[in-house]
Design a protein around this motif. Structure first.
Motif, PDB file in Angstrom:
ATOM      1  N   ASP A   1      -0.219  -5.623   7.595  1.00 46.81           N
ATOM      2  CA  ASP A   1      -0.339  -6.886   8.334  1.00 46.81           C
ATOM      3  C   ASP A   1       0.921  -7.209   9.132  1.00 46.81           C
ATOM      4  OD1 ASP A   1      -2.866  -7.241   7.352  1.00 46.81           O
ATOM      5  OD2 ASP A   1      -2.188  -8.410   5.608  1.00 46.81           O
ATOM      6  N   GLU A   2       2.027  -6.538   8.864  1.00 43.35           N
ATOM      7  CA  GLU A   2       3.277  -6.872   9.535  1.00 43.35           C
ATOM      8  C   GLU A   2       3.499  -6.082  10.821  1.00 43.35           C
ATOM      9  OE1 GLU A   2       6.488  -6.562   6.810  1.00 43.35           O
ATOM     10  OE2 GLU A   2       5.623  -7.963   5.374  1.00 43.35           O
ATOM     11  N   GLY A   3       2.716  -5.060  11.045  1.00 43.20           N
ATOM     12  CA  GLY A   3       2.820  -4.295  12.293  1.00 43.20           C
ATOM     13  C   GLY A   3       3.921  -3.269  12.265  1.00 43.20           C
ATOM     14  N   VAL A   4       5.122  -3.656  11.835  1.00 37.79           N
ATOM     15  CA  VAL A   4       6.271  -2.746  11.814  1.00 37.79           C
ATOM     16  C   VAL A   4       6.599  -2.412  10.363  1.00 37.79           C
ATOM     17  CG1 VAL A   4       8.697  -2.420  12.400  1.00 37.79           C
ATOM     18  CG2 VAL A   4       7.191  -3.721  13.931  1.00 37.79           C
ATOM     19  N   ILE A   5       6.740  -1.111  10.081  1.00 31.50           N
ATOM     20  CA  ILE A   5       7.047  -0.663   8.728  1.00 31.50           C
ATOM     21  C   ILE A   5       8.439  -0.053   8.731  1.00 31.50           C
ATOM     22  CG2 ILE A   5       6.397   0.855   6.833  1.00 31.50           C
ATOM     23  CD1 ILE A   5       3.520   0.752   7.882  1.00 31.50           C
ATOM     24  N   VAL A   6       9.302  -0.601   7.926  1.00 29.04           N
ATOM     25  CA  VAL A   6      10.652  -0.052   7.781  1.00 29.04           C
ATOM     26  C   VAL A   6      10.601   1.027   6.706  1.00 29.04           C
ATOM     27  CG1 VAL A   6      13.050  -0.545   7.248  1.00 29.04           C
ATOM     28  CG2 VAL A   6      11.663  -2.227   8.487  1.00 29.04           C
ATOM     29  N   GLY A   7      11.119   2.202   7.013  1.00 30.77           N
ATOM     30  CA  GLY A   7      10.977   3.348   6.130  1.00 30.77           C
ATOM     31  C   GLY A   7      11.485   3.134   4.733  1.00 30.77           C
TER      32      GLY A   7
ATOM     33  N   ARG B   1       1.825 -12.458 -11.508  1.00 33.98           N
ATOM     34  CA  ARG B   1       2.618 -12.629 -12.717  1.00 33.98           C
ATOM     35  C   ARG B   1       2.530 -11.379 -13.601  1.00 33.98           C
ATOM     36  NH1 ARG B   1       3.670 -16.453 -10.057  1.00 33.98           N
ATOM     37  NH2 ARG B   1       3.847 -18.648 -10.679  1.00 33.98           N
ATOM     38  N   LEU B   2       3.658 -11.060 -14.236  1.00 32.29           N
ATOM     39  CA  LEU B   2       3.720 -10.081 -15.310  1.00 32.29           C
ATOM     40  C   LEU B   2       4.101 -10.813 -16.577  1.00 32.29           C
ATOM     41  CD1 LEU B   2       5.621  -6.831 -14.164  1.00 32.29           C
ATOM     42  CD2 LEU B   2       3.356  -6.947 -15.203  1.00 32.29           C
ATOM     43  N   VAL B   3       3.487 -10.449 -17.699  1.00 31.51           N
ATOM     44  CA  VAL B   3       3.824 -11.090 -18.968  1.00 31.51           C
ATOM     45  C   VAL B   3       4.172 -10.004 -19.974  1.00 31.51           C
ATOM     46  CG1 VAL B   3       3.001 -12.532 -20.865  1.00 31.51           C
ATOM     47  CG2 VAL B   3       2.331 -13.062 -18.511  1.00 31.51           C
ATOM     48  N   PHE B   4       5.343 -10.158 -20.594  1.00 32.67           N
ATOM     49  CA  PHE B   4       5.781  -9.217 -21.619  1.00 32.67           C
ATOM     50  C   PHE B   4       6.308  -9.999 -22.821  1.00 32.67           C
ATOM     51  CE2 PHE B   4       8.897  -6.542 -23.777  1.00 32.67           C
ATOM     52  CZ  PHE B   4       8.200  -5.349 -23.926  1.00 32.67           C
ATOM     53  N   ALA B   5       5.648  -9.789 -23.967  1.00 32.09           N
ATOM     54  CA  ALA B   5       6.054 -10.479 -25.215  1.00 32.09           C
ATOM     55  C   ALA B   5       6.165 -11.986 -25.020  1.00 32.09           C
ATOM     56  CB  ALA B   5       7.370  -9.903 -25.728  1.00 32.09           C
ATOM     57  N   GLY B   6       5.219 -12.558 -24.275  1.00 33.56           N
ATOM     58  CA  GLY B   6       5.199 -13.995 -24.046  1.00 33.56           C
ATOM     59  C   GLY B   6       6.096 -14.460 -22.925  1.00 33.56           C
ATOM     60  N   GLU B   7       6.920 -13.562 -22.394  1.00 31.78           N
ATOM     61  CA  GLU B   7       7.825 -13.925 -21.294  1.00 31.78           C
ATOM     62  C   GLU B   7       7.141 -13.644 -19.962  1.00 31.78           C
ATOM     63  OE1 GLU B   7      12.153 -12.602 -19.404  1.00 31.78           O
ATOM     64  OE2 GLU B   7      11.462 -11.766 -21.319  1.00 31.78           O
ATOM     65  N   GLU B   8       7.180 -14.636 -19.083  1.00 30.45           N
ATOM     66  CA  GLU B   8       6.515 -14.520 -17.787  1.00 30.45           C
ATOM     67  C   GLU B   8       7.498 -14.058 -16.716  1.00 30.45           C
ATOM     68  OE1 GLU B   8       5.015 -17.978 -15.301  1.00 30.45           O
ATOM     69  OE2 GLU B   8       3.170 -17.328 -16.286  1.00 30.45           O
ATOM     70  N   ILE B   9       7.073 -13.070 -15.923  1.00 34.18           N
ATOM     71  CA  ILE B   9       7.894 -12.533 -14.826  1.00 34.18           C
ATOM     72  C   ILE B   9       7.161 -12.782 -13.518  1.00 34.18           C
ATOM     73  CG2 ILE B   9       8.967 -10.455 -13.865  1.00 34.18           C
ATOM     74  CD1 ILE B   9       8.757  -9.292 -16.777  1.00 34.18           C
ATOM     75  N   ILE B  10       7.796 -13.507 -12.618  1.00 38.44           N
ATOM     76  CA  ILE B  10       7.176 -13.846 -11.330  1.00 38.44           C
ATOM     77  C   ILE B  10       7.445 -12.725 -10.329  1.00 38.44           C
ATOM     78  CG2 ILE B  10       7.108 -15.527  -9.459  1.00 38.44           C
ATOM     79  CD1 ILE B  10       8.112 -17.617 -11.465  1.00 38.44           C
ATOM     80  N   LEU B  11       6.388 -12.274  -9.682  1.00 41.12           N
ATOM     81  CA  LEU B  11       6.483 -11.206  -8.686  1.00 41.12           C
ATOM     82  C   LEU B  11       6.361 -11.775  -7.280  1.00 41.12           C
ATOM     83  CD1 LEU B  11       4.110  -8.575 -10.359  1.00 41.12           C
ATOM     84  CD2 LEU B  11       6.584  -8.756 -10.605  1.00 41.12           C
ATOM     85  N   THR B  12       6.937 -11.055  -6.316  1.00 40.68           N
ATOM     86  CA  THR B  12       6.702 -11.407  -4.912  1.00 40.68           C
ATOM     87  C   THR B  12       5.327 -10.862  -4.513  1.00 40.68           C
ATOM     88  OG1 THR B  12       7.662  -9.371  -4.046  1.00 40.68           O
ATOM     89  CG2 THR B  12       9.168 -11.219  -4.468  1.00 40.68           C
ATOM     90  N   SER B  13       4.848 -11.289  -3.360  1.00 39.96           N
ATOM     91  CA  SER B  13       3.527 -10.834  -2.917  1.00 39.96           C
ATOM     92  C   SER B  13       3.492  -9.317  -2.721  1.00 39.96           C
ATOM     93  CB  SER B  13       3.133 -11.547  -1.626  1.00 39.96           C
ATOM     94  OG  SER B  13       4.054 -11.272  -0.592  1.00 39.96           O
ATOM     95  N   LYS B  14       4.561  -8.748  -2.160  1.00 44.38           N
ATOM     96  CA  LYS B  14       4.591  -7.303  -1.933  1.00 44.38           C
ATOM     97  C   LYS B  14       4.705  -6.543  -3.251  1.00 44.38           C
ATOM     98  CE  LYS B  14       6.173  -7.084   2.853  1.00 44.38           C
ATOM     99  NZ  LYS B  14       5.849  -8.479   3.131  1.00 44.38           N
ATOM    100  N   GLU B  15       5.522  -7.065  -4.186  1.00 46.45           N
ATOM    101  CA  GLU B  15       5.602  -6.429  -5.502  1.00 46.45           C
ATOM    102  C   GLU B  15       4.239  -6.435  -6.181  1.00 46.45           C
ATOM    103  OE1 GLU B  15      10.224  -7.548  -6.752  1.00 46.45           O
ATOM    104  OE2 GLU B  15       8.569  -8.871  -7.338  1.00 46.45           O
TER     105      GLU B  15
ATOM    106  N   LYS C   1       0.885   1.690   4.262  1.00 48.86           N
ATOM    107  CA  LYS C   1      -0.178   1.113   5.082  1.00 48.86           C
ATOM    108  C   LYS C   1      -0.815  -0.097   4.398  1.00 48.86           C
ATOM    109  CE  LYS C   1      -4.429   2.373   7.532  1.00 48.86           C
ATOM    110  NZ  LYS C   1      -5.217   1.265   7.041  1.00 48.86           N
ATOM    111  N   GLU C   2      -1.137   0.022   3.103  1.00 51.66           N
ATOM    112  CA  GLU C   2      -1.852  -1.053   2.408  1.00 51.66           C
ATOM    113  C   GLU C   2      -0.963  -2.270   2.129  1.00 51.66           C
ATOM    114  OE1 GLU C   2      -4.110   0.101  -0.974  1.00 51.66           O
ATOM    115  OE2 GLU C   2      -4.997   1.852   0.016  1.00 51.66           O
ATOM    116  N   VAL C   3       0.332  -2.038   1.939  1.00 53.43           N
ATOM    117  CA  VAL C   3       1.223  -3.158   1.599  1.00 53.43           C
ATOM    118  C   VAL C   3       1.782  -3.828   2.844  1.00 53.43           C
ATOM    119  CG1 VAL C   3       3.341  -3.824   0.411  1.00 53.43           C
ATOM    120  CG2 VAL C   3       1.796  -2.145  -0.635  1.00 53.43           C
ATOM    121  N   TRP C   4       2.076  -3.007   3.886  1.00 52.72           N
ATOM    122  CA  TRP C   4       2.738  -3.580   5.062  1.00 52.72           C
ATOM    123  C   TRP C   4       1.862  -3.588   6.331  1.00 52.72           C
ATOM    124  CZ3 TRP C   4       5.653  -1.152   1.334  1.00 52.72           C
ATOM    125  CH2 TRP C   4       6.787  -1.855   0.877  1.00 52.72           C
TER     126      TRP C   4
END
Length: 291
Positions: free
Chosen positions: A250-256, A209-223, A245-248
């Motif tokens: 676990d997926e084996g294949v990295i799209v550029g 989660r990101l919070v700005f001025a009381g507003e909550e922003i939901i992030l994806t796992s990769k974000e 490497k650190e974000v992808w």
């Protein structure tokens, strides 16, 4: 909002208390009290007349309390309970005194009650014992007690004021308790889900989660993973290969283009704070700059 409401309720309560006390103070004037004493003397005069005594002076009437009077007599006399009841009731009714009252007749020397009765508004409720039993000639004292009015307008105003002040106290305590609970909850949440400060944003990696001025922003796992790396090393260049490497890993294949797409998404998430930017460093990677 609660503070304004409490102040309004307290002001209303104090106003009702003030008006109520003034009303009670003025509920019975000096004129009313003097009139009651005169009516009591009229009753004493009538009792003496019934005994055939038209010359003895009427003794001063004593007010024992606000609604209780004592009648004394300078001579001994005999009386019929029926006549006494009718005489007193006729005078009280004529002068519009309270219709509920109790009369007690005591021997003056030993204060022993020899006769008493209660007038309670209706014939069925009245209590008048010892009818027809004439009392012997003795020096008597008569007590007349009127029922207090349980709830005068002034009393209602005072009760209303007290209720408003209690309500104000309850709202104040509830508001204080809510603030305390909120603070404790926030403290507990911060302990469970520690946050990272990114400019004017709060970032909670564990719950994405990101919070700005009381507003909550939901992030994806990769974000969230990507932002965690940037937040750990603000104003530092993060190598492109490391991010992939650190974000992808676990997926084996990295799209550029995947990294560029998610960096673009994060930029939109952070665009509300102009001091926070993710800049591309040509040939190297990205940098989270916090001004």
């Amino acid at each position: 909002m609660d503070r304004k409401l409490v102040l309004l309720i307290m002001a209303g309560g104090m106003l009702l208390l003030l008006v109520g006390f003034v009303s009670r103070q003025n509920s019975k004037t000096d004129f009313d009290e003097a009139r009651e004493m005169i009516v009591m003397r009229q009753i004493a005069h009538s009792i003496l007349q019934q005994t055939g005594d038209s010359s003895s002076p009427v003794s001063p009437v004593k007010r024992i309390s606000e609604n209780k009077f004592q009648l004394t007599f300078p001579v001994s006399f005999s009386f019929s309970p029926d006549s006494l009841v009718k005489s007193i009731d006729r005078i009280i009714s004529k002068h519009d005194l309270p219709s509920n009252y109790i009369v007690q007749v005591s021997e003056a020397q030993n204060n022993k009650v020899v006769f008493g009765y209660a007038i309670l508004g209706t014939e069925q409720q009245n209590i008048v014992p010892c009818r027809g039993r004439r009392q012997p000639a003795l020096p008597y004292t008569i007590f007349i007690s009127f029922r207090d009015k349980p709830f005068s307008p002034g009393t209602w105003l005072i009760l209303g004021g007290v209720c408003l002040l209690i309500a104000a106290a309850v709202i104040t305590l509830r508001s204080k308790r809510n603030r305390q609970t909120t603070t404790e909850t926030e403290t507990a949440n911060n302990a469970i889900n520690p946050s990272l400060q990114i400019g004017n944003y709060l970032f909670y990696p564990s719950v994405q989660r990101l919070v700005f001025a009381g507003e909550e922003i939901i992030l994806t796992s990769k974000e969230s993973k990507l932002l965690s790396i940037f937040a750990a090393e603000p104003n530092e260049i993060i190598d492109r290969n490391r991010l992939q490497k650190e974000v992808w890993e676990d997926e084996g294949v990295i799209v550029g283009r995947s990294l560029d797409v998610f960096v673009s998404k994060l930029r939109k998430r952070l665009e509300q704070d102009s001091a926070v930017k993710i800049n591309s460093i040509h040939g190297k990677g990205y940098k989270l700059e916090i001004g």
